[in-house]
Motif scaffolding. Sequence first.
Motif, mmCIF file in Angstrom:
data_model
loop_
_atom_site.group_PDB
_atom_site.id
_atom_site.type_symbol
_atom_site.label_atom_id
_atom_site.label_comp_id
_atom_site.label_asym_id
_atom_site.label_seq_id
_atom_site.Cartn_x
_atom_site.Cartn_y
_atom_site.Cartn_z
ATOM 1 N N ASP A 73 0.799 -1.225 0.000
ATOM 2 C CA ASP A 73 0.000 0.000 0.000
ATOM 3 C C ASP A 73 0.832 1.275 0.000
ATOM 4 O O ASP A 73 0.368 2.321 0.450
ATOM 5 C CB ASP A 73 -0.936 0.015 1.220
ATOM 6 C CG ASP A 73 -1.995 -1.072 1.140
ATOM 7 O OD1 ASP A 73 -2.523 -1.286 0.042
ATOM 8 O OD2 ASP A 73 -2.283 -1.712 2.169
ATOM 9 N N SER A 74 2.048 1.211 -0.493
ATOM 10 C CA SER A 74 2.893 2.404 -0.546
ATOM 11 C C SER A 74 2.600 3.202 -1.811
ATOM 12 O O SER A 74 2.455 2.633 -2.892
ATOM 13 C CB SER A 74 4.376 2.018 -0.524
ATOM 14 O OG SER A 74 4.715 1.388 0.688
ATOM 15 N N SER A 75 2.522 4.509 -1.662
ATOM 16 C CA SER A 75 2.347 5.395 -2.814
ATOM 17 C C SER A 75 3.707 6.002 -3.145
ATOM 18 O O SER A 75 4.238 6.811 -2.382
ATOM 19 C CB SER A 75 1.328 6.495 -2.490
ATOM 20 O OG SER A 75 1.141 7.339 -3.606
ATOM 21 N N VAL A 76 4.276 5.578 -4.276
ATOM 22 C CA VAL A 76 5.617 6.025 -4.652
ATOM 23 C C VAL A 76 5.552 6.785 -5.972
ATOM 24 O O VAL A 76 4.625 6.605 -6.764
ATOM 25 C CB VAL A 76 6.587 4.830 -4.767
ATOM 26 C CG1 VAL A 76 6.804 4.202 -3.407
ATOM 27 C CG2 VAL A 76 6.068 3.792 -5.740
ATOM 28 N N ASP A 77 6.549 7.629 -6.195
ATOM 29 C CA ASP A 77 6.601 8.390 -7.439
ATOM 30 C C ASP A 77 8.049 8.504 -7.899
ATOM 31 O O ASP A 77 8.968 7.972 -7.258
ATOM 32 C CB ASP A 77 5.964 9.772 -7.268
ATOM 33 C CG ASP A 77 6.587 10.569 -6.130
ATOM 34 O OD1 ASP A 77 7.711 10.218 -5.690
ATOM 35 O OD2 ASP A 77 5.965 11.543 -5.667
ATOM 36 N N ASP A 78 8.247 9.210 -9.020
ATOM 37 C CA ASP A 78 9.604 9.309 -9.551
ATOM 38 C C ASP A 78 10.526 10.094 -8.625
ATOM 39 O O ASP A 78 11.742 9.874 -8.616
ATOM 40 C CB ASP A 78 9.594 9.923 -10.949
ATOM 41 C CG ASP A 78 8.921 11.285 -10.994
ATOM 42 O OD1 ASP A 78 8.376 11.725 -9.959
ATOM 43 O OD2 ASP A 78 8.939 11.900 -12.072
ATOM 44 N N THR A 79 9.958 10.989 -7.798
ATOM 45 C CA THR A 79 10.782 11.742 -6.850
ATOM 46 C C THR A 79 11.448 10.810 -5.846
ATOM 47 O O THR A 79 12.620 10.993 -5.489
ATOM 48 C CB THR A 79 9.932 12.789 -6.104
ATOM 49 O OG1 THR A 79 9.365 13.693 -7.052
ATOM 50 C CG2 THR A 79 10.779 13.571 -5.109
ATOM 51 N N PHE A 80 10.706 9.807 -5.390
ATOM 52 C CA PHE A 80 11.268 8.837 -4.447
ATOM 53 C C PHE A 80 12.520 8.188 -5.038
ATOM 54 O O PHE A 80 13.573 8.124 -4.392
ATOM 55 C CB PHE A 80 10.226 7.767 -4.110
ATOM 56 C CG PHE A 80 10.725 6.689 -3.185
ATOM 57 C CD1 PHE A 80 10.532 6.779 -1.822
ATOM 58 C CD2 PHE A 80 11.408 5.576 -3.681
ATOM 59 C CE1 PHE A 80 11.003 5.788 -0.965
ATOM 60 C CE2 PHE A 80 11.886 4.583 -2.838
ATOM 61 C CZ PHE A 80 11.678 4.692 -1.477
ATOM 62 N N PHE A 81 12.406 7.727 -6.281
ATOM 63 C CA PHE A 81 13.526 7.013 -6.890
ATOM 64 C C PHE A 81 14.632 7.966 -7.341
ATOM 65 O O PHE A 81 15.809 7.594 -7.329
ATOM 66 C CB PHE A 81 13.024 6.163 -8.057
ATOM 67 C CG PHE A 81 12.260 4.951 -7.612
ATOM 68 C CD1 PHE A 81 12.926 3.809 -7.198
ATOM 69 C CD2 PHE A 81 10.873 4.957 -7.569
ATOM 70 C CE1 PHE A 81 12.234 2.686 -6.767
ATOM 71 C CE2 PHE A 81 10.172 3.837 -7.142
ATOM 72 C CZ PHE A 81 10.848 2.706 -6.736
ATOM 73 N N ARG A 82 14.277 9.171 -7.717
ATOM 74 C CA ARG A 82 15.311 10.143 -8.087
ATOM 75 C C ARG A 82 16.201 10.453 -6.886
ATOM 76 O O ARG A 82 17.434 10.490 -6.997
ATOM 77 C CB ARG A 82 14.668 11.424 -8.617
ATOM 78 C CG ARG A 82 15.696 12.427 -9.173
ATOM 79 C CD ARG A 82 15.041 13.685 -9.706
ATOM 80 N NE ARG A 82 14.146 13.395 -10.820
ATOM 81 C CZ ARG A 82 12.829 13.493 -10.766
ATOM 82 N NH1 ARG A 82 12.244 13.870 -9.640
ATOM 83 N NH2 ARG A 82 12.094 13.231 -11.820
ATOM 84 N N LYS A 83 15.574 10.660 -5.736
ATOM 85 C CA LYS A 83 16.351 10.950 -4.527
ATOM 86 C C LYS A 83 17.153 9.731 -4.080
ATOM 87 O O LYS A 83 18.281 9.858 -3.585
ATOM 88 C CB LYS A 83 15.418 11.434 -3.418
ATOM 89 C CG LYS A 83 14.822 12.815 -3.682
ATOM 90 C CD LYS A 83 13.964 13.279 -2.534
ATOM 91 C CE LYS A 83 13.395 14.674 -2.806
ATOM 92 N NZ LYS A 83 14.463 15.692 -2.875
ATOM 93 N N LEU A 84 16.575 8.548 -4.267
ATOM 94 C CA LEU A 84 17.300 7.326 -3.917
ATOM 95 C C LEU A 84 18.545 7.173 -4.784
ATOM 96 O O LEU A 84 19.647 6.915 -4.275
ATOM 97 C CB LEU A 84 16.386 6.113 -4.080
ATOM 98 C CG LEU A 84 17.045 4.732 -3.946
ATOM 99 C CD1 LEU A 84 17.693 4.563 -2.580
ATOM 100 C CD2 LEU A 84 16.027 3.622 -4.211
ATOM 101 N N VAL A 85 18.387 7.344 -6.089
ATOM 102 C CA VAL A 85 19.526 7.202 -7.002
ATOM 103 C C VAL A 85 20.578 8.272 -6.728
ATOM 104 O O VAL A 85 21.785 7.993 -6.770
ATOM 105 C CB VAL A 85 19.043 7.259 -8.464
ATOM 106 C CG1 VAL A 85 20.229 7.357 -9.417
ATOM 107 C CG2 VAL A 85 18.208 6.030 -8.789
#
Length: 276
Positions: A93-105
């Motif tokens: 039930d997590s709501s994720v977006d490209d910002t999450f992965f951009r900051k992770l990378v």
Amino acid sequence: MVALDIFVVLYRRDPSASETLLTLSRIDFQALHIDVEVYVWDNAREALTSPDMGLLPFMCRYRWSRENEPLSKIYNTLLRLSRGEHVVIFDQDSSVDDTFFRKLVDSINVVHADLFVPVIWHEGEIISPGRLQWIKGAALRGVSPNTLLPVGFTAMMSGLCIRRAFLVRLAPRPFDERLHLYGVDTRFCRDVSNLDGKALVTGAVLGHDSALRSTVDPQAVLQRKIWLWQSWLYVFDRNLLEALAIRCYVLWKILRVSVGPRAPGRFLDVMNEVFR
């Protein structure tokens, strides 16, 4: 290009109804320079046929089990099946977006760490990461992106990114399979700290609905507390003194829910359930 294996565990939830998978399907990973492969484990599913996984526009591997397998066992199984340089774990039930992965990378490319930890909020409060004060988790003050967490940190599993090279040091089973649901994350974080692993806070943010915090039915709350107390017996067993201390503390917790006219449980019944 960063290679990510994403694990999503469903519990009696069709993939098309999973907020995590729906939001993942909207992300352009190629534009983010991420080579992604998603592993979906459908837990306690009764149907024998796989659902339509066409909603995901990238490589996806689907497994299901009729039994309600422990999360720790699922994670270990998926680790053996996957090969990506980094592993990211989500609940359903997590709501994720490209910002999450951009900051992770960005964090992966800037700092060499073993774990990359998002900030998780629940009802206006940060509930992860935190710091373990014996068995009680406490909030960390002034959590900021790209800072290393102290020894004794805690972090929830959802959104956690782990460097596979570090997982080799925890082999053959990085996640303690004595634990079913509760305590998997705390035990893992303790093991990471014990090996001097480096955990970095990323700028990524997630919301989370905590069942233990939001459940209001007294019997349902008691059952979840019993599961939590059971997990403590395995999370805190590094030495004899710790094992004895946690058992005394659990007995005190059982006594607290067994006293009074509105007590949800009886002492002997709850004790037998916890220590069975």
